[in-house]
Design a protein around this motif. Sequence first.
Motif, PDB file in Angstrom:
ATOM      1  N   PHE A  51      17.458  -2.729  60.365  1.00 11.95           N
ATOM      2  CA  PHE A  51      18.229  -1.617  59.795  1.00 11.95           C
ATOM      3  C   PHE A  51      19.333  -1.197  60.771  1.00 11.95           C
ATOM      4  O   PHE A  51      20.490  -1.023  60.387  1.00 11.95           O
ATOM      5  CB  PHE A  51      17.270  -0.446  59.507  1.00 11.95           C
ATOM      6  N   ALA A  52      18.965  -1.056  62.042  1.00 17.08           N
ATOM      7  CA  ALA A  52      19.942  -0.649  63.061  1.00 17.08           C
ATOM      8  C   ALA A  52      21.044  -1.693  63.216  1.00 17.08           C
ATOM      9  O   ALA A  52      22.224  -1.348  63.308  1.00 17.08           O
ATOM     10  CB  ALA A  52      19.235  -0.430  64.397  1.00 17.08           C
ATOM     11  N   ARG A  53      20.664  -2.950  63.243  1.00 17.35           N
ATOM     12  CA  ARG A  53      21.658  -4.020  63.398  1.00 17.35           C
ATOM     13  C   ARG A  53      22.621  -4.063  62.216  1.00 17.35           C
ATOM     14  O   ARG A  53      23.793  -4.390  62.378  1.00 17.35           O
ATOM     15  CB  ARG A  53      20.954  -5.364  63.573  1.00 17.35           C
ATOM     16  N   GLU A  54      22.137  -3.713  61.040  1.00 18.81           N
ATOM     17  CA  GLU A  54      22.993  -3.707  59.853  1.00 18.81           C
ATOM     18  C   GLU A  54      23.962  -2.524  59.854  1.00 18.81           C
ATOM     19  O   GLU A  54      25.139  -2.675  59.562  1.00 18.81           O
ATOM     20  CB  GLU A  54      22.133  -3.647  58.588  1.00 18.81           C
ATOM     21  N   HIS A  55      23.464  -1.336  60.206  1.00 12.00           N
ATOM     22  CA  HIS A  55      24.272  -0.131  60.059  1.00 12.00           C
ATOM     23  C   HIS A  55      25.025   0.278  61.327  1.00 12.00           C
ATOM     24  O   HIS A  55      26.014   1.014  61.238  1.00 12.00           O
ATOM     25  CB  HIS A  55      23.419   1.021  59.547  1.00 12.00           C
ATOM     26  N   VAL A  56      24.560  -0.156  62.481  1.00  9.28           N
ATOM     27  CA  VAL A  56      25.266   0.090  63.748  1.00  9.28           C
ATOM     28  C   VAL A  56      25.242  -1.227  64.519  1.00  9.28           C
ATOM     29  O   VAL A  56      24.470  -1.409  65.449  1.00  9.28           O
ATOM     30  CB  VAL A  56      24.615   1.228  64.572  1.00  9.28           C
ATOM     31  N   PRO A  57      26.081  -2.183  64.096  1.00  6.35           N
ATOM     32  CA  PRO A  57      26.018  -3.528  64.669  1.00  6.35           C
ATOM     33  C   PRO A  57      26.501  -3.633  66.116  1.00  6.35           C
ATOM     34  O   PRO A  57      26.156  -4.573  66.810  1.00  6.35           O
ATOM     35  CB  PRO A  57      26.908  -4.358  63.747  1.00  6.35           C
ATOM     36  N   GLY A  58      27.238  -2.680  66.587  1.00  5.18           N
ATOM     37  CA  GLY A  58      27.764  -2.740  67.960  1.00  5.18           C
ATOM     38  C   GLY A  58      26.845  -2.060  68.953  1.00  5.18           C
ATOM     39  O   GLY A  58      25.623  -2.180  68.905  1.00  5.18           O
ATOM     40  N   ARG A  59      27.452  -1.287  69.830  1.00  2.01           N
ATOM     41  CA  ARG A  59      26.702  -0.555  70.856  1.00  2.01           C
ATOM     42  C   ARG A  59      25.978   0.607  70.199  1.00  2.01           C
ATOM     43  O   ARG A  59      26.580   1.433  69.538  1.00  2.01           O
ATOM     44  CB  ARG A  59      27.666  -0.018  71.915  1.00  2.01           C
ATOM     45  N   ARG A  60      24.680   0.649  70.403  1.00  2.00           N
ATOM     46  CA  ARG A  60      23.896   1.713  69.775  1.00  2.00           C
ATOM     47  C   ARG A  60      22.870   2.262  70.756  1.00  2.00           C
ATOM     48  O   ARG A  60      22.521   1.644  71.738  1.00  2.00           O
ATOM     49  CB  ARG A  60      23.215   1.234  68.502  1.00  2.00           C
ATOM     50  N   CYS A  61      22.374   3.432  70.420  1.00  2.00           N
ATOM     51  CA  CYS A  61      21.344   4.095  71.194  1.00  2.00           C
ATOM     52  C   CYS A  61      20.304   4.615  70.199  1.00  2.00           C
ATOM     53  O   CYS A  61      20.658   5.022  69.092  1.00  2.00           O
ATOM     54  CB  CYS A  61      21.958   5.252  71.981  1.00  2.00           C
ATOM     55  N   TRP A  62      19.060   4.568  70.601  1.00  2.00           N
ATOM     56  CA  TRP A  62      17.970   5.084  69.778  1.00  2.00           C
ATOM     57  C   TRP A  62      17.544   6.440  70.328  1.00  2.00           C
ATOM     58  O   TRP A  62      17.286   6.572  71.522  1.00  2.00           O
ATOM     59  CB  TRP A  62      16.787   4.136  69.808  1.00  2.00           C
ATOM     60  N   ALA A  63      17.456   7.441  69.477  1.00  2.00           N
ATOM     61  CA  ALA A  63      16.967   8.767  69.861  1.00  2.00           C
ATOM     62  C   ALA A  63      15.617   8.958  69.183  1.00  2.00           C
ATOM     63  O   ALA A  63      15.540   9.101  67.969  1.00  2.00           O
ATOM     64  CB  ALA A  63      17.949   9.844  69.427  1.00  2.00           C
ATOM     65  N   LEU A  64      14.544   8.902  69.983  1.00  2.00           N
ATOM     66  CA  LEU A  64      13.188   8.978  69.442  1.00  2.00           C
ATOM     67  C   LEU A  64      12.529  10.287  69.822  1.00  2.00           C
ATOM     68  O   LEU A  64      12.637  10.740  70.955  1.00  2.00           O
ATOM     69  CB  LEU A  64      12.317   7.843  69.989  1.00  2.00           C
ATOM     70  N   GLU A  65      11.801  10.838  68.874  1.00  2.00           N
ATOM     71  CA  GLU A  65      10.971  11.991  69.149  1.00  2.00           C
ATOM     72  C   GLU A  65       9.553  11.483  69.391  1.00  2.00           C
ATOM     73  O   GLU A  65       9.088  10.584  68.696  1.00  2.00           O
ATOM     74  CB  GLU A  65      10.991  12.941  67.949  1.00  2.00           C
ATOM     75  N   GLY A  66       8.878  12.010  70.387  1.00  2.00           N
ATOM     76  CA  GLY A  66       7.479  11.641  70.606  1.00  2.00           C
ATOM     77  C   GLY A  66       7.268  10.300  71.269  1.00  2.00           C
ATOM     78  O   GLY A  66       6.356   9.564  70.903  1.00  2.00           O
ATOM     79  N   VAL A  67       8.084   9.967  72.272  1.00  2.00           N
ATOM     80  CA  VAL A  67       7.939   8.683  72.970  1.00  2.00           C
ATOM     81  C   VAL A  67       6.576   8.586  73.653  1.00  2.00           C
ATOM     82  O   VAL A  67       6.017   7.510  73.784  1.00  2.00           O
ATOM     83  CB  VAL A  67       9.090   8.480  73.989  1.00  2.00           C
ATOM     84  N   GLY A  68       6.019   9.719  74.044  1.00  2.00           N
ATOM     85  CA  GLY A  68       4.711   9.717  74.702  1.00  2.00           C
ATOM     86  C   GLY A  68       3.551   9.738  73.740  1.00  2.00           C
ATOM     87  O   GLY A  68       2.394   9.669  74.158  1.00  2.00           O
TER      88      GLY A  68
END
Length: 168
Positions: A51-68
Motif C-alpha cells: 500500500f505504501a509503495r503504491e501511494h508514496v512510491p518515493g521517500r516515505r516515513c512511517w508514523a506508528l502508534e504503539g511501537v512498544g
Amino acid sequence: MAILAEEVDGVIGVDTHRDTLAAAAVSPIGAVLASTDSPANARGYRRLLDFAREHVPGRRCWALEGVGSYGAGLAAFLDQAGERVVEVYRLNRSGDRQLNRALHTITLIRMRLDPATKAYVARRITEGKTARDAQRCLKRVICHQLFKTLERIDRPTLRSIVDLVQAA
C-alpha cells in the motif's frame, strides 16, 4: 534542522490495535491520499508495505502508534524492510477518548436522522464496506469537515471557544 515534510514525499500513519492496523497515506502538506485497514499479522504487514509503495512510491516515513505494544511486530517488519519508522504518542488519552466518543455520538445521530448521511452510508455499504467500516468512513468525513471549519475561524474566536469548553 530540516522538517520532515522537506525530507519525505509522504507519511504512512498507522493506528495499531491488537487484531487490526488502520493506515493512511498522507502527503507532506497533510492531504490524505488513501487509507486502508489490514490484519495485524505478517500478511497484513506485507499488504501495508505494498500500500505504501503504491501511494508514496518515493521517500516515505512511517508514523506508528504503539511501537512498544501492538505496533511492535509491524515496526520490526518495516525496520527489516529498510523503511524509516518513527513512533507517535497520544498526548492526552482521555481527551482523545472523549473526542472519539463525541464523534461516535455525532455519527450515530447523523446516520439516524440526516438523509444525506443515510445516503452516504448506504453508498459505502453497496461498495462492499461493512456497516462498521462505513461508520469509520463517516467519522473521517466529519473530522475533515470539523477541521475545515476550525481552519476558517480566526484565532481569538477559536481561543474563546476553547476557553468555554474547558470551563464547562
